[in-house]
Write an enzyme that holds these catalytic residues in place. Sequence first.
Site, short mmCIF file in Angstrom:
data_model
loop_
_atom_site.label_atom_id
_atom_site.label_comp_id
_atom_site.label_asym_id
_atom_site.label_seq_id
_atom_site.Cartn_x
_atom_site.Cartn_y
_atom_site.Cartn_z
N GLU A 57 0.81 -1.22 0.00
CA GLU A 57 0.00 0.00 0.00
C GLU A 57 0.84 1.27 0.00
OE1 GLU A 57 -2.91 -0.11 3.14
OE2 GLU A 57 -3.72 -2.04 2.51
N GLU A 73 -5.17 -8.66 0.90
CA GLU A 73 -5.80 -8.31 2.18
C GLU A 73 -7.28 -8.09 1.94
OE1 GLU A 73 -4.34 -5.00 4.47
OE2 GLU A 73 -2.25 -5.59 4.12
#
Length: 435
Positions: free
Chosen positions: A156, A338
């Site tokens: 991320e 995720e």
Amino acid sequence: MWGAATSAYQIEGAHDEDGRGESIWDRFSHTAGKIANGDTGDVACNHYHRYREDIGIMQKIGLGAYRFSVAWSRVLPEGRGQINQRGLDFYQRLVDGLLEAGIQPYATLYHWDLPQALQDAGGWPARDTALAFAEYAKIMAQAVGDRVASWATFNEPYVSAFAGYFQGRHAPGHQSLDEMLATSHHLLLAHGLALPALRANVQGEVGIVLNLQQHEPASESELDAEAAWLADGKHNRWYLDPLAGRGYPADAVADFGHPMDFVQAGDLEAIAAPLDYLGVNHYFRTIVHSDRPGNLPVSNIKREQTTDMGWEVYPPGLYDILTRVNRDYSFAKLYVTENGFSRTVAPDSAGLIVDNERIGYHRDYLRQAHRAIQDGVPLAGYFAWSLLDNFEWAHGFRQRFGLVHVDFETLERTPKESAWWYRDVIRSNGERLAD
Ligand code: IFM
């Protein structure tokens, strides 16, 4: 591939043991007022000492893969230079323990915990940090590259740049558009510079993990459609386009109005080196409403149940983002790296943690992932966030995403009902999702 994910600072603890150096998250969490309840990752789940027990739990759940991250400052306390062998040994033991248990190690090199020494030298806004990352990547690749099945350079990068250098809600807590933009480029550059070192030294696949979500217009108006596309450009396309060899999206660059003078000759080519896979972290969609005068009001978009994080539960959003990424880009393989649900559920009188909402969340998102596969998306695996309840950054320990409950007083682990449900899904290779 059925897995679960964690990250170093969120679970390891042992923040000053065996030669580990300070990271920006140590500094940030030790700064008054930054983290709810004054929580820190000093001990967290103490996974550094309890990893064998945690591998045992993974085995009971039947995980095929475990996605973890490496704490850069455990291996290189100053970020570069002298290697801390005891820190490196921990990851050797972890990888070997996973393999002995029949679980594939999926390693992420950077999940937000920059060595503080590198922050002191300028942090991600400084180009040199990207070079330091490439050196670190080579060290890790040479240490465990023969045994790690899958590598991610970054987790991320959007969040590192946005929350860390623009919003200031994450370490290092800065608030600067210039720094955010330079950081985003240097994170991508670091990824690009690390790829040759990884390719030369690892046997497993190599990719990167982005947090992606659809940005949906809040009404039928053209203004909302334009605003949603621009928001997509500043979030999704800002990372996807350079990785796919298209450079930074022109609409977003124009809107930022920044000279982008940190981009040097050759950078975009390095960033666009081929990947074996793209990891997609997905939790919610974003609904965008333009505040330009004369716009229509927000339409009747119905938000479903939300999590303790206040995030909307909208399972079709996973289908939408996976099919969109596959349509607009041509990554050879995708993973959901995720996806998870935060809710605190107390043990019942029998000691069971009956987290039916979490089961429903994973079930419904997995069904959408399956739909995406049926529609041609090369989705190769799913990683539940998270294996353990853990340190949820600025929220401290109050947000619980785990399949496994952790009592933060005693550190006792108790698999929740969702863990046993996931075990059954894994055993049936997804057939159970039809129930
Ligand atoms: O806990 C985080 C993780 O570190 C990165 N992705 C989102 C999760 C939930 O907020």
